[in-house]
Motif scaffolding. Structure first.
Motif, PDB file in Angstrom:
ATOM      1  N   GLY A 188       0.782  -1.225   0.000  1.00  0.00           N
ATOM      2  CA  GLY A 188       0.000   0.000   0.000  1.00  0.00           C
ATOM      3  C   GLY A 188       0.811   1.271   0.000  1.00  0.00           C
ATOM      4  O   GLY A 188       0.268   2.357  -0.207  1.00  0.00           O
ATOM      5  N   LEU A 189       2.128   1.153   0.254  1.00  0.00           N
ATOM      6  CA  LEU A 189       2.984   2.334   0.355  1.00  0.00           C
ATOM      7  C   LEU A 189       4.393   1.956  -0.062  1.00  0.00           C
ATOM      8  O   LEU A 189       4.853   0.849   0.228  1.00  0.00           O
ATOM      9  CB  LEU A 189       2.990   2.833   1.808  1.00  0.00           C
ATOM     10  N   PHE A 190       5.074   2.852  -0.751  1.00  0.00           N
ATOM     11  CA  PHE A 190       6.482   2.606  -1.057  1.00  0.00           C
ATOM     12  C   PHE A 190       7.296   3.863  -0.814  1.00  0.00           C
ATOM     13  O   PHE A 190       6.786   4.978  -0.770  1.00  0.00           O
ATOM     14  CB  PHE A 190       6.678   2.084  -2.487  1.00  0.00           C
ATOM     15  N   GLY A 191       8.595   3.635  -0.621  1.00  0.00           N
ATOM     16  CA  GLY A 191       9.513   4.741  -0.405  1.00  0.00           C
ATOM     17  C   GLY A 191      10.916   4.313  -0.759  1.00  0.00           C
ATOM     18  O   GLY A 191      11.137   3.267  -1.373  1.00  0.00           O
ATOM     19  N   PHE A 192      11.879   5.118  -0.349  1.00  0.00           N
ATOM     20  CA  PHE A 192      13.269   4.900  -0.718  1.00  0.00           C
ATOM     21  C   PHE A 192      14.140   4.825   0.527  1.00  0.00           C
ATOM     22  O   PHE A 192      13.789   5.342   1.584  1.00  0.00           O
ATOM     23  CB  PHE A 192      13.747   6.024  -1.643  1.00  0.00           C
ATOM     24  N   ALA A 193      15.277   4.188   0.398  1.00  0.00           N
ATOM     25  CA  ALA A 193      16.156   3.950   1.542  1.00  0.00           C
ATOM     26  C   ALA A 193      16.662   5.257   2.119  1.00  0.00           C
ATOM     27  O   ALA A 193      16.916   6.228   1.406  1.00  0.00           O
ATOM     28  CB  ALA A 193      17.325   3.065   1.128  1.00  0.00           C
ATOM     29  N   LYS A 194      16.819   5.254   3.435  1.00  0.00           N
ATOM     30  CA  LYS A 194      17.358   6.409   4.153  1.00  0.00           C
ATOM     31  C   LYS A 194      18.824   6.132   4.427  1.00  0.00           C
ATOM     32  O   LYS A 194      19.161   5.252   5.218  1.00  0.00           O
ATOM     33  CB  LYS A 194      16.589   6.600   5.452  1.00  0.00           C
ATOM     34  N   TYR A 195      19.714   6.831   3.754  1.00  0.00           N
ATOM     35  CA  TYR A 195      21.132   6.526   3.920  1.00  0.00           C
ATOM     36  C   TYR A 195      21.963   7.787   3.750  1.00  0.00           C
ATOM     37  O   TYR A 195      21.587   8.733   3.067  1.00  0.00           O
ATOM     38  CB  TYR A 195      21.591   5.477   2.910  1.00  0.00           C
ATOM     39  N   SER A 196      23.139   7.783   4.387  1.00  0.00           N
ATOM     40  CA  SER A 196      24.069   8.907   4.256  1.00  0.00           C
ATOM     41  C   SER A 196      25.175   8.593   3.264  1.00  0.00           C
ATOM     42  O   SER A 196      25.810   9.503   2.746  1.00  0.00           O
ATOM     43  CB  SER A 196      24.682   9.248   5.626  1.00  0.00           C
ATOM     44  N   ASN A 197      25.425   7.311   3.008  1.00  0.00           N
ATOM     45  CA  ASN A 197      26.463   6.907   2.065  1.00  0.00           C
ATOM     46  C   ASN A 197      25.831   6.082   0.937  1.00  0.00           C
ATOM     47  O   ASN A 197      25.642   4.879   1.072  1.00  0.00           O
ATOM     48  CB  ASN A 197      27.547   6.085   2.768  1.00  0.00           C
TER      49      ASN A 197
ATOM     50  N   LEU B 139       4.345   5.943   9.573  1.00  0.00           N
ATOM     51  CA  LEU B 139       3.382   5.812   8.490  1.00  0.00           C
ATOM     52  C   LEU B 139       3.467   4.421   7.865  1.00  0.00           C
ATOM     53  O   LEU B 139       2.451   3.744   7.672  1.00  0.00           O
ATOM     54  CB  LEU B 139       3.618   6.879   7.434  1.00  0.00           C
ATOM     55  N   GLY B 140       4.693   3.980   7.560  1.00  0.00           N
ATOM     56  CA  GLY B 140       4.860   2.642   7.015  1.00  0.00           C
ATOM     57  C   GLY B 140       4.408   1.568   7.979  1.00  0.00           C
ATOM     58  O   GLY B 140       3.781   0.577   7.582  1.00  0.00           O
ATOM     59  N   LEU B 141       4.689   1.784   9.262  1.00  0.00           N
ATOM     60  CA  LEU B 141       4.323   0.800  10.276  1.00  0.00           C
ATOM     61  C   LEU B 141       2.814   0.645  10.385  1.00  0.00           C
ATOM     62  O   LEU B 141       2.316  -0.453  10.666  1.00  0.00           O
ATOM     63  CB  LEU B 141       4.912   1.202  11.628  1.00  0.00           C
ATOM     64  N   THR B 142       2.049   1.711  10.162  1.00  0.00           N
ATOM     65  CA  THR B 142       0.591   1.586  10.245  1.00  0.00           C
ATOM     66  C   THR B 142       0.064   0.553   9.250  1.00  0.00           C
ATOM     67  O   THR B 142      -0.904  -0.165   9.545  1.00  0.00           O
ATOM     68  CB  THR B 142      -0.122   2.933  10.007  1.00  0.00           C
ATOM     69  N   TYR B 143       0.689   0.452   8.086  1.00  0.00           N
ATOM     70  CA  TYR B 143       0.286  -0.569   7.117  1.00  0.00           C
ATOM     71  C   TYR B 143       0.655  -1.964   7.618  1.00  0.00           C
ATOM     72  O   TYR B 143      -0.178  -2.874   7.634  1.00  0.00           O
ATOM     73  CB  TYR B 143       0.970  -0.321   5.771  1.00  0.00           C
TER      74      TYR B 143
ATOM     75  N   HIS C 273       1.319  -4.297   3.652  1.00  0.00           N
ATOM     76  CA  HIS C 273       2.739  -4.383   3.327  1.00  0.00           C
ATOM     77  C   HIS C 273       3.218  -3.084   2.693  1.00  0.00           C
ATOM     78  O   HIS C 273       2.440  -2.307   2.125  1.00  0.00           O
ATOM     79  CB  HIS C 273       3.015  -5.542   2.363  1.00  0.00           C
ATOM     80  N   THR C 274       4.528  -2.859   2.805  1.00  0.00           N
ATOM     81  CA  THR C 274       5.185  -1.723   2.158  1.00  0.00           C
ATOM     82  C   THR C 274       6.397  -2.250   1.397  1.00  0.00           C
ATOM     83  O   THR C 274       6.863  -3.366   1.642  1.00  0.00           O
ATOM     84  CB  THR C 274       5.651  -0.686   3.198  1.00  0.00           C
ATOM     85  N   VAL C 275       6.913  -1.435   0.488  1.00  0.00           N
ATOM     86  CA  VAL C 275       8.124  -1.816  -0.242  1.00  0.00           C
ATOM     87  C   VAL C 275       9.093  -0.641  -0.243  1.00  0.00           C
ATOM     88  O   VAL C 275       8.699   0.511  -0.442  1.00  0.00           O
ATOM     89  CB  VAL C 275       7.817  -2.279  -1.689  1.00  0.00           C
TER      90      VAL C 275
END
Length: 257
Positions: A132-141, A184-188, A194-196
């Protein structure tokens, strides 16, 4: 023309609104863009400094802070849509490329010209995977991400660019003052969905600029994240602990970078 719509919450960045011109430069029509502002005063301010054209301006009256605004957007928009921070100005992908026919080396490639196509494909992929929701990785490198799998199911991701495929099962709790994108992702996930997360790509933003919905310094945001994590684990137990993973020590905390 893309089938996607775009929701941009913004506050006190009338002179530094990057996402709107960025989307326009990629061929997104004004009619597909929704700019969420707090009130008429903010609307007047943004009109003074920006050509809003035919952009859909929505006043989220009474919403103060990113959590109430994200909840408001989730109820206002039709699905699917993309939620974006107001300072997005690029799109990067981390890839391993063979250099001069020799060894593969990590490279960060600006793929802004294919950003909209990527989001369309990501939306279709999420639908196929039942997410139901997608996003992108949180990274500094970003170089680290070159060797990561292309995606993970039910892992937390950064909130600067989110793909809403279906409505969240519940609002983000107002008690959450940090990690609201993770929540937000956790609510799903906590309600059987599921999220991706796509690991090798990210929207490029200017971190910690003036204005915006989050104005705390690094130490305050870290403490807010710790408190939010504790709240989510108390509320959702093991599923939250598994979803969130371990929080990094303060010295490695990148505050969204």
């Amino acid at each position: 023309m893309t089938f996607l719509k775009f929701a941009i919450p913004s506050y006190n960045r009338a002179t530094d609104l990057k996402t709107l011109p960025y989307l326009r430069s990629l061929g997104v029509a004004d009619e597909q863009i929704y700019l969420f502002l707090n009130d008429e005063d903010q609307h007047d301010l943004y009109k003074q400094h920006n050509d809003l054209g035919n952009v859909n301006v929505v006043l989220a009256e009474g919403c103060r802070g990113i959590v109430p605004v994200r909840n408001f957007i989730a109820h206002h928009m039709t699905y699917p849509f993309i939620g974006m921070d107001d300072d997005v100005h690029g799109f990067e992908v981390a890839l391993l490329q063979r250099v001069n026919g020799g060894k593969e080396k990590p490279r960060i490639i600006n793929l802004s010209d294919t950003f909209i196509e990527y989001l369309e494909d990501a939306t279709k992929f999420a639908i196929r995977k039942g997410c139901g929701l997608f996003g992108f990785a949180k990274y500094s490198n970003p170089f680290y991400m070159c060797n990561q799998p292309a995606f993970h199911i039910d892992k937390p991701f950064d909130g600067r660019c989110l793909g809403y495929v279906s409505a969240p099962p519940i609002d983000i709790p107002l008690e959450v003052k940090g990690c609201d994108d993770f929540c937000l992702g956790l609510t799903y996930v906590a309600h059987g969905g599921h999220t991706v997360r796509f690991n090798r790509a990210r929207a490029r933003v200017d971190n910690q600029q003036s204005g915006g919905c989050n104005k705390d310094d690094k130490a305050a945001r870290y403490q807010a994240d710790l408190a939010a994590r504790d709240y989510m684990i108390r509320r959702w137990g093991k599923v939250a602990e598994t979803f969130l993973g371990k929080i990094c020590p303060f010295e490695k905390y990148t505050c969204g970078v």
